[in-house]
Design a protein around this motif. Structure first.
Motif, PDB file in Angstrom:
ATOM      1  N   LYS A  48       0.808  -1.217   0.000  1.00 56.80           N
ATOM      2  CA  LYS A  48       0.000   0.000   0.000  1.00 56.80           C
ATOM      3  C   LYS A  48       0.840   1.266   0.000  1.00 56.80           C
ATOM      4  O   LYS A  48       0.306   2.360   0.123  1.00 56.80           O
ATOM      5  CB  LYS A  48      -0.943  -0.001   1.210  1.00 56.80           C
ATOM      6  N   ILE A  49       2.139   1.120  -0.108  1.00 53.97           N
ATOM      7  CA  ILE A  49       3.015   2.277  -0.117  1.00 53.97           C
ATOM      8  C   ILE A  49       4.019   2.116  -1.251  1.00 53.97           C
ATOM      9  O   ILE A  49       4.205   1.031  -1.787  1.00 53.97           O
ATOM     10  CB  ILE A  49       3.780   2.430   1.206  1.00 53.97           C
ATOM     11  N   GLY A  50       4.635   3.211  -1.643  1.00 57.74           N
ATOM     12  CA  GLY A  50       5.728   3.126  -2.581  1.00 57.74           C
ATOM     13  C   GLY A  50       6.998   2.720  -1.850  1.00 57.74           C
ATOM     14  O   GLY A  50       7.244   3.165  -0.732  1.00 57.74           O
ATOM     15  N   SER A  56       4.457   7.523   0.911  1.00 58.40           N
ATOM     16  CA  SER A  56       3.045   7.257   0.667  1.00 58.40           C
ATOM     17  C   SER A  56       2.318   8.412  -0.016  1.00 58.40           C
ATOM     18  O   SER A  56       1.290   8.193  -0.644  1.00 58.40           O
ATOM     19  CB  SER A  56       2.345   6.931   1.985  1.00 58.40           C
ATOM     20  N   ASP A  57       2.818   9.629   0.065  1.00 54.31           N
ATOM     21  CA  ASP A  57       2.071  10.793  -0.424  1.00 54.31           C
ATOM     22  C   ASP A  57       2.740  11.502  -1.594  1.00 54.31           C
ATOM     23  O   ASP A  57       2.347  12.614  -1.924  1.00 54.31           O
ATOM     24  CB  ASP A  57       1.877  11.803   0.713  1.00 54.31           C
ATOM     25  N   TYR A  58       3.723  10.878  -2.231  1.00 51.33           N
ATOM     26  CA  TYR A  58       4.499  11.636  -3.213  1.00 51.33           C
ATOM     27  C   TYR A  58       3.689  11.998  -4.453  1.00 51.33           C
ATOM     28  O   TYR A  58       3.939  13.017  -5.090  1.00 51.33           O
ATOM     29  CB  TYR A  58       5.785  10.900  -3.597  1.00 51.33           C
ATOM     30  N   VAL A  59       2.710  11.179  -4.812  1.00 49.43           N
ATOM     31  CA  VAL A  59       1.875  11.521  -5.964  1.00 49.43           C
ATOM     32  C   VAL A  59       1.041  12.759  -5.658  1.00 49.43           C
ATOM     33  O   VAL A  59       0.919  13.664  -6.482  1.00 49.43           O
ATOM     34  CB  VAL A  59       0.989  10.344  -6.364  1.00 49.43           C
ATOM     35  N   LEU A  60       0.483  12.822  -4.450  1.00 51.79           N
ATOM     36  CA  LEU A  60      -0.293  13.998  -4.044  1.00 51.79           C
ATOM     37  C   LEU A  60       0.569  15.245  -4.022  1.00 51.79           C
ATOM     38  O   LEU A  60       0.071  16.355  -4.205  1.00 51.79           O
ATOM     39  CB  LEU A  60      -0.908  13.757  -2.665  1.00 51.79           C
ATOM     40  N   ASN A  61       1.870  15.061  -3.798  1.00 45.57           N
ATOM     41  CA  ASN A  61       2.789  16.188  -3.747  1.00 45.57           C
ATOM     42  C   ASN A  61       3.367  16.542  -5.113  1.00 45.57           C
ATOM     43  O   ASN A  61       4.287  17.353  -5.207  1.00 45.57           O
ATOM     44  CB  ASN A  61       3.933  15.892  -2.772  1.00 45.57           C
TER      45      ASN A  61
END
Length: 130
Positions: free
Chosen positions: A31-33, A99-104
């Motif tokens: 569930k994470i990169g 986990s949030d790099y796409v959102l960033n």
């Protein structure tokens, strides 16, 4: 900081191979990169192989066809198989999670800067001699 342990690494001659692993019990590996970031002396860490958030695998151009990233979700373990090693592969290799790099705004974990990575492993040294 999370307790991630890289196992493996070492010294090898050019053309040789190495395999090492990173274990992080409790992390939802599916569930994470997750990625491998080598850091050569005097240089910044740059991603070379990653499981992206949606599960696809990406490689940096210099390692395509030579490195293989894999994982065992049941064991919460990430692996890197490195073949046809070159002296320029010499570096300390760190496993990483984010986990949030796409959102960033990053389309690949390989382009995520140091400060945006959620957790780093302790690193394992790889030395390739010519």
């Amino acid at each position: 900081q999370f307790d991630r342990v890289e196992l493996g690494g070492g010294s090898v001659q050019a053309g040789g191979f190495l395999r090492f692993s990173c274990s992080a019990p409790g992390w939802p590996h599916d569930k994470i990169g997750m990625a491998w970031f080598p850091q050569a002396p005097g240089q910044e860490r740059e991603g070379v192989a990653a499981f992206e958030l949606e599960g696809r695998i990406t490689y940096a151009e210099p390692v395509k066809g030579r490195f293989t990233i894999s994982r065992d979700n049941a064991k919460n373990t990430l692996y890197l198989q490195m073949n046809s090693l070159k002296p320029e592969d010499t570096a300390t290799y760190y496993c990483a999670a984010a986990s949030d790099y796409v959102l960033n705004g990053f389309d690949s974990f390989l382009s995520v800067p140091f400060a945006a990575v959620d957790a780093w492993g302790q690193g394992t040294l790889v030395t390739v001699s010519s």
